[in-house]
Enzyme design. Structure first.
Site, PDB file in Angstrom:
ATOM      1  NE  ARG A   1      27.378  42.799  38.443  1.00 11.65           N
ATOM      2  CZ  ARG A   1      26.642  43.311  39.425  1.00 11.65           C
ATOM      3  NH1 ARG A   1      26.811  42.882  40.660  1.00 11.65           N
ATOM      4  NH2 ARG A   1      25.751  44.243  39.171  1.00 11.65           N
TER       5      ARG A   1
ATOM      6  CD  GLU B   1      25.828  41.694  46.835  1.00 10.56           C
ATOM      7  OE1 GLU B   1      25.204  41.796  45.750  1.00 10.56           O
ATOM      8  OE2 GLU B   1      25.739  42.538  47.755  1.00 10.56           O
TER       9      GLU B   1
ATOM     10  CE  LYS C   1      18.125  47.929  44.262  1.00 11.11           C
ATOM     11  NZ  LYS C   1      19.102  47.557  45.311  1.00 11.11           N
TER      12      LYS C   1
ATOM     13  CB  SER D   1      16.503  42.607  44.373  1.00 16.57           C
ATOM     14  OG  SER D   1      17.762  41.981  44.231  1.00 16.57           O
ATOM     15  N   GLY D   2      18.493  44.518  42.642  1.00 12.76           N
ATOM     16  CA  GLY D   2      19.257  44.460  41.416  1.00 12.76           C
ATOM     17  C   GLY D   2      19.613  43.024  41.074  1.00 12.76           C
TER      18      GLY D   2
ATOM     19  CG  ASP E   1      21.674  40.544  46.186  1.00 11.44           C
ATOM     20  OD1 ASP E   1      20.589  39.986  46.396  1.00 11.44           O
ATOM     21  OD2 ASP E   1      22.338  40.373  45.146  1.00 11.44           O
TER      22      ASP E   1
ATOM     23  CG  ASN F   1      22.185  49.244  43.727  1.00  9.94           C
ATOM     24  OD1 ASN F   1      22.644  49.161  44.859  1.00  9.94           O
ATOM     25  ND2 ASN F   1      21.581  48.244  43.128  1.00  9.94           N
TER      26      ASN F   1
ATOM     27  CG  ASP G   1      19.494  45.928  48.435  1.00  5.87           C
ATOM     28  OD1 ASP G   1      19.193  45.535  47.299  1.00  5.87           O
ATOM     29  OD2 ASP G   1      20.621  45.745  48.943  1.00  5.87           O
TER      30      ASP G   1
ATOM     31  CG  ASP H   1      24.077  46.746  50.815  1.00 11.32           C
ATOM     32  OD1 ASP H   1      25.213  46.326  50.521  1.00 11.32           O
ATOM     33  OD2 ASP H   1      23.073  46.494  50.112  1.00 11.32           O
TER      34      ASP H   1
END
EC number: 3.1.3.3
Length: 402
Positions: A232, A196, A320, A275-276, A189, A346, A187, A343
């Site tokens: 967001r 983030e 992911k 990554s999201g 962030d 997701n 991941d 972490d």
């Protein structure tokens, strides 16, 4: 002489201990060579300049056994060492079935926590066959070779105990596959980087607090990730695209990130990120760090402005895991030989799909579900979970610099 041939043969355990210096091992075996003994087993450890050398050898003829003992004691005395010689039969007892590597990370590693880990191994039916220090900084990392307990139940017992005493414990089954894990996917962030990314964009849009609140809820698994992502990103509408370069500059790598990636690449691993967050940042990280794979969401930009939308396939929890499988297929690596690090909630599907899932400074729901958890702020400690020592990392660095 094979193990089966030594099972009923009289043997001697020769133990030498004292101040270490060059030539001790050679000197002991030169002394033993005069009696034509065979070496059945040998172990040596040096701690703070003190050596413990154990040699299991076949016993010589009855007529010369006493002479061997006297000669070894005399040699040890001349070297200002102590010697102990114990008679017995055969080799070491066979190790129990169910073999695991237990890696313990402490910052610091206390005697109390070490005692608790050792007691838990015993209670779970395991026996500690060997202990080896992997690193002394940035954390103390110690590996226990354990037999006699199945890996799954042992992991469950140790993870529960570790959470109570405040150390990190990783339990993996022993075997060649441990070093054969050849793809690591992270991941981004709060894992590869300390930030983030969407919050960095939000800071320039003046809506950081609103975005941070939604991000935290999503990472705890309280909100659907895709819905939270759209909510967001919508707050970024109208932001000038020049902010992308500023955000790239703002990104802070997690301590140890460069060391982790550099070392893995030197060992022949392939490394990727999912990554999201956004390709506007991950593409830059891929180039800077020499990553093999990178995938993320993409912020839509029209006429030099962020539209408040994302384009293309959404990288969410299921995405992911899907990307991990895709990267593994492209790398020619079976999933059993992959490592995933993350972490947030997701990341759970990805962590569960990988051969080894590592929760890095993760939310409680992630720590409970992952194979192992690392709760120190140094990403390169993941190397120790793969059995790579700090000395090996530094030696590789020295070789390249030379």
């Amino acid at each position: 002489m094979s193990a089966s041939q030594t099972s009923d043969v009289p043997t001697l355990l020769v133990k030498i201990f004292g101040k270490d210096r060059p030539g001790i091992t050679a000197g002991l075996f030169d002394t033993l060579a005069a009696y034509s003994v065979d070496v059945v087993d040998i172990e040596q450890v040096v701690t703070r300049g003190r050596i413990v050398l154990c040699a299991l050898v076949t016993e010589p003829t009855v007529s010369s056994a006493g002479e061997l003992r006297a000669t070894v004691h005399s040699w040890a005395e001349s070297m200002k060492l102590q010697a102990e010689i114990i008679s017995g039969t055969g080799d070491n007892r066979p190790r129990g079935s169910g073999r695991s590597h237990v890696t313990v990370l402490g910052h610091p590693l206390t005697a109390e926590s070490t005692a608790a880990i050792a007691a838990t191994i015993t209670t779970a039916g395991g026996n500690i066959d060997r202990i080896f220090r992997l690193a002394k900084y940035p954390v103390t990392a110690v590996e226990f070779a354990v037999s006699g307990a199945e890996t799954g139940p042992l992991r469950t017992a140790l993870v529960t105990e570790a959470a109570e005493i405040g150390v990190d414990v990783a339990v993996v089954s022993a075997g060649l596959h441990r070093r054969a894990q050849r793809l690591v996917v992270m991941d981004v962030d709060s894992t590869l980087i300390q930030d983030e990314v969407i919050e960095l964009f939000a800071a320039h849009a003046g809506c950081e607090d609103k975005v941070a609140e939604v991000t935290a809820a999503a990472m705890r698994g309280e909100l659907d990730f895709e819905q939270s992502l759209h909510a967001r990103v919508a707050l970024l509408e109208g932001l000038d695209a020049s902010v992308v370069d500023k955000v790239r500059t703002d990104v802070r790598l997690t301590p140890g990130a460069r060391t982790l990636i550099r070392t893995l690449k030197r060992l022949g691993y392939q490394v990727g990120v999912v990554s999201g967050g956004f390709t506007q940042v991950t593409d830059d990280l891929q180039e800077r760090l020499g990553l093999d794979f990178a995938s993320a969401n993409t912020l839509e930009i029209v006429d030099g402005k962020l539209t408040g939308r994302v384009t293309g396939e959404i990288v969410d929890r299921a995405g992911k895991a899907r990307l991990l499988r895709r990267f593994a297929a492209e790398a020619g690596v079976p999933l059993s030989q992959t490592v995933a690090i993350g972490d947030g909630a997701n990341d759970l599907d990805m962590l569960n799909a990988a051969g080894l899932g590592v929760a890095f400074n993760a939310k409680p729901v992630v720590r409970r579900a992952a194979d192992t958890a690392v709760n120190v702020p140094f990403l390169d400690t993941v190397l120790y979970l793969l059995g790579i020592t700090r000395e090996e990392v530094e030696a590789a660095d020295d070789t390249v610099q030379a």
